[in-house]
Design a protein around this motif. Sequence first.
Motif, PDB file in Angstrom:
ATOM      1  N   ASP A  90       7.990  -2.048   0.385  1.00  0.00           N
ATOM      2  CA  ASP A  90       6.919  -1.130   0.746  1.00  0.00           C
ATOM      3  C   ASP A  90       5.576  -1.831   0.852  1.00  0.00           C
ATOM      4  O   ASP A  90       4.724  -1.459   1.649  1.00  0.00           O
ATOM      5  CB  ASP A  90       6.812  -0.007  -0.291  1.00  0.00           C
ATOM      6  N   PHE A  91       5.361  -2.841  -0.003  1.00  0.00           N
ATOM      7  CA  PHE A  91       4.061  -3.509   0.011  1.00  0.00           C
ATOM      8  C   PHE A  91       3.780  -4.119   1.372  1.00  0.00           C
ATOM      9  O   PHE A  91       2.671  -4.044   1.888  1.00  0.00           O
ATOM     10  CB  PHE A  91       4.025  -4.598  -1.070  1.00  0.00           C
ATOM     11  N   PHE A  92       4.788  -4.735   1.955  1.00  0.00           N
ATOM     12  CA  PHE A  92       4.583  -5.416   3.222  1.00  0.00           C
ATOM     13  C   PHE A  92       4.935  -4.556   4.431  1.00  0.00           C
ATOM     14  O   PHE A  92       4.347  -4.691   5.487  1.00  0.00           O
ATOM     15  CB  PHE A  92       5.443  -6.686   3.262  1.00  0.00           C
ATOM     16  N   PHE A  93       5.927  -3.679   4.263  1.00  0.00           N
ATOM     17  CA  PHE A  93       6.519  -3.095   5.449  1.00  0.00           C
ATOM     18  C   PHE A  93       6.079  -1.674   5.746  1.00  0.00           C
ATOM     19  O   PHE A  93       5.762  -1.338   6.872  1.00  0.00           O
ATOM     20  CB  PHE A  93       8.047  -3.133   5.313  1.00  0.00           C
ATOM     21  N   ARG A  94       6.053  -0.807   4.772  1.00  0.00           N
ATOM     22  CA  ARG A  94       5.808   0.586   5.102  1.00  0.00           C
ATOM     23  C   ARG A  94       5.037   1.298   4.002  1.00  0.00           C
ATOM     24  O   ARG A  94       5.125   0.979   2.836  1.00  0.00           O
ATOM     25  CB  ARG A  94       7.132   1.317   5.352  1.00  0.00           C
ATOM     26  N   GLN A  95       4.269   2.264   4.438  1.00  0.00           N
ATOM     27  CA  GLN A  95       3.685   3.230   3.539  1.00  0.00           C
ATOM     28  C   GLN A  95       3.843   4.564   4.257  1.00  0.00           C
ATOM     29  O   GLN A  95       4.668   4.690   5.150  1.00  0.00           O
ATOM     30  CB  GLN A  95       2.211   2.911   3.248  1.00  0.00           C
ATOM     31  N   THR A  96       3.110   5.576   3.902  1.00  0.00           N
ATOM     32  CA  THR A  96       3.220   6.850   4.599  1.00  0.00           C
ATOM     33  C   THR A  96       2.988   6.647   6.095  1.00  0.00           C
ATOM     34  O   THR A  96       1.984   6.075   6.511  1.00  0.00           O
ATOM     35  CB  THR A  96       2.193   7.850   4.043  1.00  0.00           C
ATOM     36  N   GLY A  97       3.939   7.137   6.911  1.00  0.00           N
ATOM     37  CA  GLY A  97       3.802   6.990   8.350  1.00  0.00           C
ATOM     38  C   GLY A  97       4.262   5.655   8.880  1.00  0.00           C
ATOM     39  O   GLY A  97       4.086   5.356  10.060  1.00  0.00           O
ATOM     40  N   GLY A  98       4.865   4.822   8.021  1.00  0.00           N
ATOM     41  CA  GLY A  98       5.367   3.533   8.485  1.00  0.00           C
ATOM     42  C   GLY A  98       4.296   2.499   8.742  1.00  0.00           C
ATOM     43  O   GLY A  98       4.489   1.568   9.520  1.00  0.00           O
ATOM     44  N   ILE A  99       3.145   2.625   8.109  1.00  0.00           N
ATOM     45  CA  ILE A  99       2.056   1.665   8.309  1.00  0.00           C
ATOM     46  C   ILE A  99       2.415   0.326   7.675  1.00  0.00           C
ATOM     47  O   ILE A  99       2.854   0.266   6.527  1.00  0.00           O
ATOM     48  CB  ILE A  99       0.744   2.195   7.692  1.00  0.00           C
ATOM     49  N   VAL A 100       2.225  -0.752   8.398  1.00  0.00           N
ATOM     50  CA  VAL A 100       2.420  -2.092   7.867  1.00  0.00           C
ATOM     51  C   VAL A 100       1.134  -2.524   7.187  1.00  0.00           C
ATOM     52  O   VAL A 100       0.088  -2.630   7.823  1.00  0.00           O
ATOM     53  CB  VAL A 100       2.798  -3.087   8.982  1.00  0.00           C
ATOM     54  N   LEU A 101       1.217  -2.765   5.890  1.00  0.00           N
ATOM     55  CA  LEU A 101       0.030  -3.177   5.142  1.00  0.00           C
ATOM     56  C   LEU A 101      -0.276  -4.654   5.376  1.00  0.00           C
ATOM     57  O   LEU A 101      -1.404  -5.037   5.654  1.00  0.00           O
ATOM     58  CB  LEU A 101       0.233  -2.899   3.656  1.00  0.00           C
ATOM     59  N   TYR A 102       0.757  -5.481   5.225  1.00  0.00           N
ATOM     60  CA  TYR A 102       0.600  -6.915   5.488  1.00  0.00           C
ATOM     61  C   TYR A 102       1.812  -7.385   6.268  1.00  0.00           C
ATOM     62  O   TYR A 102       2.941  -6.972   5.991  1.00  0.00           O
ATOM     63  CB  TYR A 102       0.455  -7.706   4.182  1.00  0.00           C
ATOM     64  N   ALA A 103       1.579  -8.244   7.225  1.00  0.00           N
ATOM     65  CA  ALA A 103       2.638  -8.761   8.082  1.00  0.00           C
ATOM     66  C   ALA A 103       2.743 -10.265   7.889  1.00  0.00           C
ATOM     67  O   ALA A 103       1.812 -10.902   7.380  1.00  0.00           O
ATOM     68  CB  ALA A 103       2.324  -8.436   9.545  1.00  0.00           C
ATOM     69  N   PRO A 104       3.862 -10.878   8.289  1.00  0.00           N
ATOM     70  CA  PRO A 104       3.976 -12.337   8.171  1.00  0.00           C
ATOM     71  C   PRO A 104       2.900 -13.036   8.989  1.00  0.00           C
ATOM     72  O   PRO A 104       2.611 -12.635  10.121  1.00  0.00           O
ATOM     73  CB  PRO A 104       5.362 -12.626   8.740  1.00  0.00           C
ATOM     74  N   ALA A 105       2.311 -14.062   8.425  1.00  0.00           N
ATOM     75  CA  ALA A 105       1.294 -14.826   9.147  1.00  0.00           C
ATOM     76  C   ALA A 105       1.931 -15.555  10.331  1.00  0.00           C
ATOM     77  O   ALA A 105       3.062 -16.030  10.254  1.00  0.00           O
ATOM     78  CB  ALA A 105       0.639 -15.830   8.201  1.00  0.00           C
ATOM     79  N   PHE A 106       1.184 -15.638  11.420  1.00  0.00           N
ATOM     80  CA  PHE A 106       1.677 -16.390  12.577  1.00  0.00           C
ATOM     81  C   PHE A 106       1.881 -17.861  12.193  1.00  0.00           C
ATOM     82  O   PHE A 106       2.782 -18.524  12.710  1.00  0.00           O
ATOM     83  CB  PHE A 106       0.700 -16.269  13.743  1.00  0.00           C
ATOM     84  N   LYS A 107       1.065 -18.346  11.288  1.00  0.00           N
ATOM     85  CA  LYS A 107       1.210 -19.736  10.818  1.00  0.00           C
ATOM     86  C   LYS A 107       2.582 -19.937  10.195  1.00  0.00           C
ATOM     87  O   LYS A 107       3.256 -20.938  10.456  1.00  0.00           O
ATOM     88  CB  LYS A 107       0.113 -20.060   9.815  1.00  0.00           C
ATOM     89  N   LEU A 108       3.016 -18.981   9.386  1.00  0.00           N
ATOM     90  CA  LEU A 108       4.328 -19.066   8.765  1.00  0.00           C
ATOM     91  C   LEU A 108       5.432 -18.925   9.803  1.00  0.00           C
ATOM     92  O   LEU A 108       6.399 -19.698   9.813  1.00  0.00           O
ATOM     93  CB  LEU A 108       4.473 -17.983   7.698  1.00  0.00           C
ATOM     94  N   ILE A 109       5.293 -17.952  10.684  1.00  0.00           N
ATOM     95  CA  ILE A 109       6.295 -17.716  11.731  1.00  0.00           C
ATOM     96  C   ILE A 109       6.525 -18.986  12.555  1.00  0.00           C
ATOM     97  O   ILE A 109       7.661 -19.345  12.873  1.00  0.00           O
ATOM     98  CB  ILE A 109       5.852 -16.559  12.637  1.00  0.00           C
TER      99      ILE A 109
END
Length: 463
Positions: free
Chosen positions: A276-295
């Motif tokens: 939930d911390f990274f992927f979803r909250q109410t309404g499916g909001i992404v709080l934090y996403a993988p950094a492009f640097k990491l990707i």
Amino acid sequence: MINKIYQKYTLIFSLLILTASCTKLDLVPTDTISPDKAFRNISDINLGLLGGYALVDGSTMNVVATVSDEATYPTENTVGNSDAFRWIYTAANGSVTSNYASYYTAIDRVNRTLAGLDALKLTGADAATGARYRGELLALRAYFHFELLRNYASSYQPGALGVKYMKVSAIIYPARDNFETVVANAKADLVAAKPLIPTTFTDKTRITKAAVSAIQARLALYEKNWGEAITYANEAIAAYPLATKAQFPGIWTDANDNEVIWKAKRVGTTDSRMGDFFFRQTGGIVLYAPAFKLINTFDKVNDLRYPAYIKFDATRTGTKSQYLVNKYIGGTSTAPGLTDIKLFRTGEMYLIKAEAEAESTGDAAGDLNALRAARINGYTNATFADKATLITAILDERYKELAFEGHRFFDLKRRNLSVERLAADAVNASGAVMLPVTQAQYALPLPALEISVNKNAVQNPGY
């Protein structure tokens, strides 16, 4: 509490007057339960121990991902706290200080349970069980102090401000111990714990003998005790070999727990959802996403870690992030994000061993290549021109292998390296592209409440 005590004594005093009793009433006001009453048998000791385990969670993983270069702050996030991501946190920000109270609460529980265990006279099977419980308690105490040290030490070197190592529960105003004092105390607790835990005890949701070795290996890495890091990493590796290519993806959906040395079990439908911390909250909001640097560091075609850690969803358009953290989403639709938290894995042990060997003597390249070969299809062993190149490669591999597991920020700090983000990862960060080692936020602050209440507490420099 004061009001309840007042009401209690008002009632007692009234009863004494009404009955005109001359009987002497001996009262011992207290806000605690003495160990001999709280811990009456071996089952009570286990309950106290479980109270310590209850505070083992993934909160450090969240902090580390946010303040390092592992994550980015997507435009769709209009609800998440951003002070940590933007490096504008102070001692008043719970986003980076809340672990301080949580971990000391756990240590207090451990110490009270140890005191209760000391007061019991156990025999037979209870004595053997009590010895194991003592080993788990001592190892837990070391673990929580080590987590406090990783989070709140001013730096990881002798003489640096560490945290107070609490061996008993007491209301005091402790000064901070230096880094090396905390390390020495944690090592002593782990050495005492290890022989108390039988090899036959293999419950990965609790601390086993192999888990003690894993904690020792990680602690030795921070101490820069390369010999001990190699020894203890080897012990953990011998107990739990690397997962095969077929097994590895299942680790992150809880289909299996191969190479997991110690994990925090999550059950039910709402318990501490890491996803939930990274992927979803109410309404499916992404709080934090993988950094492009990491990707960008992954071989997206051949590296098994890429699909296991990161998800691309082309249906998310507009301001929505199409990249999502997949590592903790889990494998069930009824409880998405409710996966066991992997606290120690064999993959980390290979990297600890490789770094220690690179700093001393040993086949560091062999261990690094062995890990890569287990994760990347068609991998060809690499060679390294010199020590600096090899260590850089090991740190880069830690960035990929241990992404979102609570290491990156501390790894950079161990090596005295600035946190550097790509510009694309800092679009919503108010220019927070680089955190230099000289900035106050390079070391997390102690909570403001600790500084205000504890007259002997000293804040990290710059706050």
